[in-house]
Design an enzyme around this catalytic site. Structure first.
Site, mmCIF file in Angstrom:
data_model
loop_
_atom_site.group_PDB
_atom_site.id
_atom_site.type_symbol
_atom_site.label_atom_id
_atom_site.label_comp_id
_atom_site.label_asym_id
_atom_site.label_seq_id
_atom_site.Cartn_x
_atom_site.Cartn_y
_atom_site.Cartn_z
ATOM 1 N N ARG A 153 -7.076 8.584 -10.203
ATOM 2 C CA ARG A 153 -7.403 8.884 -8.748
ATOM 3 C C ARG A 153 -6.727 9.438 -7.798
ATOM 4 O O ARG A 153 -5.132 8.618 -7.664
ATOM 5 C CB ARG A 153 -8.146 7.779 -7.972
ATOM 6 C CG ARG A 153 -9.031 8.033 -6.544
ATOM 7 C CD ARG A 153 -8.544 6.554 -5.687
ATOM 8 N NE ARG A 153 -8.519 7.572 -4.774
ATOM 9 C CZ ARG A 153 -8.336 7.426 -2.735
ATOM 10 N NH1 ARG A 153 -6.634 7.378 -2.959
ATOM 11 N NH2 ARG A 153 -9.065 7.627 -2.167
ATOM 12 N N THR A 190 -1.372 3.469 4.378
ATOM 13 C CA THR A 190 -1.113 4.825 4.037
ATOM 14 C C THR A 190 0.506 4.743 5.286
ATOM 15 O O THR A 190 -0.267 4.584 6.536
ATOM 16 C CB THR A 190 -1.742 5.746 4.365
ATOM 17 O OG1 THR A 190 -2.701 5.750 2.915
ATOM 18 C CG2 THR A 190 -1.184 7.246 4.110
ATOM 19 N N THR A 228 -5.225 8.077 7.575
ATOM 20 C CA THR A 228 -5.380 7.158 6.475
ATOM 21 C C THR A 228 -6.238 6.297 6.603
ATOM 22 O O THR A 228 -7.756 6.848 7.102
ATOM 23 C CB THR A 228 -4.040 6.153 7.928
ATOM 24 O OG1 THR A 228 -4.109 4.761 6.655
ATOM 25 C CG2 THR A 228 -4.429 5.405 8.800
ATOM 26 N N GLY A 229 -7.018 5.435 5.306
ATOM 27 C CA GLY A 229 -8.101 5.099 5.908
ATOM 28 C C GLY A 229 -8.484 5.084 4.176
ATOM 29 O O GLY A 229 -7.562 6.234 2.875
ATOM 30 N N THR A 282 2.017 6.882 0.135
ATOM 31 C CA THR A 282 0.656 6.161 -0.980
ATOM 32 C C THR A 282 0.779 5.273 -1.844
ATOM 33 O O THR A 282 0.881 6.073 -2.573
ATOM 34 C CB THR A 282 -0.661 6.199 0.342
ATOM 35 O OG1 THR A 282 -1.314 5.271 0.577
ATOM 36 C CG2 THR A 282 -1.006 6.992 -0.833
ATOM 37 N N SER A 302 0.471 -1.025 0.253
ATOM 38 C CA SER A 302 0.196 -0.155 0.333
ATOM 39 C C SER A 302 0.517 1.757 -0.572
ATOM 40 O O SER A 302 0.117 2.380 -0.078
ATOM 41 C CB SER A 302 -0.987 -0.131 1.368
ATOM 42 O OG SER A 302 -0.571 -0.400 2.030
#
Ligand code: SD4
Length: 324
Positions: free
Chosen positions: A215, A187, A238-239, A205, A85
């Site tokens: 994106r 990330t 993060t997320g 990330t 990631s």
């Protein structure tokens, strides 16, 4: 009553101003400012925060700056091909391209960022160069890559065999269904405080796995994936970046700390801003924050978010409290 409904009910009955959720009773590793806290700490997201903190602390312990520490910590994770990631080995977009996002901020309010950067091993160092050597904050795509190559970075194939195989497997069905805490939520966001008490941060990330081509997430957006204000504190995210971007989460959390909230309270309020507006049943977001007193906070929407804290000679993993 569902968790979410009772949560919303609490919101409507909470008084304005002191409208903190009861979340702040969660145990946290932070100590209040009056403890015998020595300046210097590193906090970062997920298990890979342990090696990242270690690399960052190596800089700080030798008297280095917070920004050098933030860069070195992020590089440690970017170069690990087993992490899917961040950096090399990152899972590609739905067309098989590994595209990287990163940003960095120093203690003087300077910021640098790259988005949709391809074939460069250390996007965080390119972001640093954007910050240090250009009049701009953010470079994207081909221009970011050209800038990197002009500055001595080399092209590297970032799609490892393991990630290529994972993508091919995904492509058989090509269903975009992010799994909370897995595959698209790793990330590295890192905040460092040096021995002078100055703050800096980094965030890097490969973004959400199998995202649409083009994106860009929150991680390279100053104020979303990362924000540092050396007078107040710093926060990182993060997320699922779309929700961090829509609420400008890291900036929001630093501003909450400016208004007097602890880092923990501020992270909780940052999460609240998301959960009160959006359906978060399949959305994970986690925040970390630090203030100038060396207090830290962490909060997430769902359980499963963890972070590493290097403080007072110890580098430890903690599970973040969460809303659900
Ligand atoms: C993004 N925030 O691109 C990133 C994804 C991530 O842990 O993994 N966060 O939305």
């Amino acid at each position: 009553m569902s968790n979410r409904r009772s949560f919303l009910k609490k919101l409507t009955t909470a008084s304005v101003g002191a409208s903190l959720l009861p979340f702040s009773s969660f145990a946290r590793p932070a100590t209040r400012a009056n403890s015998k806290y020595k300046k210097g700490l590193v906090i970062s997201t997920w298990n890979h925060g342990i090696p990242a903190n270690k690399a960052a602390w190596n800089i700080i312990k030798n008297g280095g700056t917070a920004v050098d520490a933030a860069e070195m910590g992020a590089r440690e994770v970017e170069k690990d091909p087993t992490g899917q990631s961040v950096g090399i080995g990152g899972l590609p977009d739905r067309d098989g391209n590994v595209t990287l996002d990163a940003c960095i901020m120093d203690s003087n309010g300077n910021a640098g960022s790259v988005a949709y950067l391809e074939e460069i091993l250390h996007p965080i160092s390119v972001a640093r160069k954007v910050m240090d050597d250009t009049p701009h904050v953010m470079l994207a795509g081909d221009g970011a890559q050209r800038f990197a190559l002009d500055n001595g970075f080399e092209k590297t194939n970032l799609l490892t065999e393991a990630s290529r195989q994972a993508w091919l497997k995904w492509a058989k069905e090509a269903k975009y269904a992010p799994i909370i805490n897995i595959e698209n939520h790793d990330t590295i966001g890192l905040i460092s405080m040096d021995k002078n008490g100055d703050l800096a941060g980094s965030c890097t990330t490969s973004g959400v796995a199998y995202k649409m081509n083009g994106r860009v997430g929150d991680s390279p957006i100053i104020g979303a994936g990362l924000f540092v204000d050396n007078e107040v504190g710093a926060a990182t995210a993060t997320g699922m970046g779309e929700f961090v971007m829509k609420t400008l989460g890291s900036f929001l959390i630093v501003e909450f700390m400016r208004q007097g909230m602890s880092p923990q309270e501020a992270c909780e309020e940052g999460i609240r801003r998301i959960v009160e507006r959006y359906d978060v049943s399949s959305i994970q977001v986690g925040y970390l924050a630090t203030n100038k007193a060396g207090e830290v906070g962490a909060f997430a929407i769902h359980p499963g978010f963890n972070y590493a804290l290097y403080k007072n000679g110890k580098n430890e993993l903690f599970n973040s409290p969460s809303h659900l």
